[in-house]
Design a protein around this motif. Structure first.
Motif, PDB file in Angstrom:
ATOM      1  N   GLU A  71       4.510  10.541  -7.091  1.00 12.88           N
ATOM      2  CA  GLU A  71       5.591  10.194  -8.013  1.00 12.88           C
ATOM      3  C   GLU A  71       5.119  10.186  -9.464  1.00 12.88           C
ATOM      4  OE1 GLU A  71       4.939   8.271  -5.174  1.00 12.88           O
ATOM      5  OE2 GLU A  71       6.456   9.429  -4.092  1.00 12.88           O
ATOM      6  N   ASP A 101      14.354   4.360 -12.169  1.00 12.65           N
ATOM      7  CA  ASP A 101      14.323   5.385 -11.131  1.00 12.65           C
ATOM      8  C   ASP A 101      15.726   5.416 -10.538  1.00 12.65           C
ATOM      9  OD1 ASP A 101      14.077   6.939  -8.870  1.00 12.65           O
ATOM     10  OD2 ASP A 101      12.327   5.884  -8.069  1.00 12.65           O
ATOM     11  N   CYS A 155      16.241   6.762  -5.431  1.00  9.83           N
ATOM     12  CA  CYS A 155      15.163   6.445  -4.502  1.00  9.83           C
ATOM     13  C   CYS A 155      15.788   5.815  -3.270  1.00  9.83           C
ATOM     14  CB  CYS A 155      14.121   5.523  -5.138  1.00  9.83           C
ATOM     15  SG  CYS A 155      14.815   4.015  -5.878  1.00  9.83           S
TER      16      CYS A 155
END
Length: 280
Positions: A249, A20, A23
């Motif tokens: 998500e 990811d 974030c």
């Protein structure tokens, strides 16, 4: 995950060590106060909550990006990096008051870039003299510049982006207006920028361009991946600051096969590219 009706499992084989690449952590405010000059005050979203989201998604790595609500006080982000140094890298916000010792400590903790916001709701364009001085200070460290632009801001900043002698990462597909389509002038500028091997882009922010099921964002992600398959990144933008509707998500993760149907492209997007840029 935040939504209630979205899928609870990935619809594709998420590769090992998927990252990811965008974030945030917020607070907790009693340990890491929010900046007095902030334009919004989020609820606390500490590192433990972020780790739980990633565990649910099957992601093994992450890049924690400093958000404007914490300003140039990077302590919450750095605390998360030191908590899981093998899994996390960071992007900081700095200014002229940031000391050389602080930069060295950030480097040791896993910071690999700096970020500047150009979004009007977050205060608008920064002092460009500060931006250039910051770039000069972190360039010897091998760091990159992250820019959060919106729509025509991509065109307005084109010359500056090209002039920076360092890698530049554009957040959230440039936050272009999906109503203008992939032939819109801002998006065409973004595609043209990707001819420069120093320019990267994040295939994130679908939830900022449109609403679920986010189909309007897919042509932009496909075009960007096709233009620079080795310089695209993906991220959740957890916990989606300043959005008023919940975002799941897992639903965002499940968009990936829609714009990267080939396994090799997903491997680059989720594993190889962030590993190359962030030094995992």
């Amino acid at each position: 995950m935040q939504g209630t009706d979205a899928p609870q499992r990935a619809r594709f084989a998420v590769p090992a060590l998927a990252c990811d690449a965008h974030c945030h952590v917020f607070g907790p405010a009693d340990r890491f106060p929010y900046a007095p000059s902030r334009r919004y005050t989020p609820g606390d979203k500490p590192k433990e909550m972020l780790a739980a989201v990633h565990a649910g998604l099957g992601l093994g790595r992450a890049v924690i990006v400093q958000a404007s609500c914490h300003g140039t006080d990077n302590r919450a982000m750095l605390d998360a990096l030191r908590w899981a140094p093998a899994r996390y890298r960071g992007v900081a916000m700095i200014d002229d008051a940031t000391t050389d010792a602080e930069l060295r400590a950030m480097q040791d903790a896993g910071v690999r870039g700096i970020r500047f916001n150009f979004i009007k709701a977050l205060g608008g364009a920064p002092d460009m003299r500060v931006l250039h001085r910051a770039a000069d200070r972190v360039r010897p460290l091998g760091w990159h510049m992250v820019m959060q632009l919106q729509g025509d801001g991509v065109r307005e900043m084109e010359a500056t982006i090209r002039s920076l002698d360092m890698p530049v990462v554009i957040d959230h597909m440039g936050r272009v207006d999906p109503a203008l389509g992939v032939e819109g002038p801002a998006f065409r500028t973004l595609l043209d920028l990707l001819r420069d091997p120093r320019i990267w882009v994040k295939l994130s922010g679908a939830e900022r361009m449109t609403t679920a099921p986010f189909d309007q964002a897919l042509p932009f992600a496909r075009a960007l991946l096709g233009a620079a398959p080795d310089r695209v990144l993906w991220g959740t933008d957890f916990p989606h600051p300043n959005l008023t509707t919940p975002v799941d998500e897992m639903e965002l993760l499940n968009l990936v096969p829609s714009f990267a149907p080939e396994e090799a492209d997903r491997q680059r997007l989720l594993v190889d590219n962030p590993a190359a840029l962030y030094g995992f």
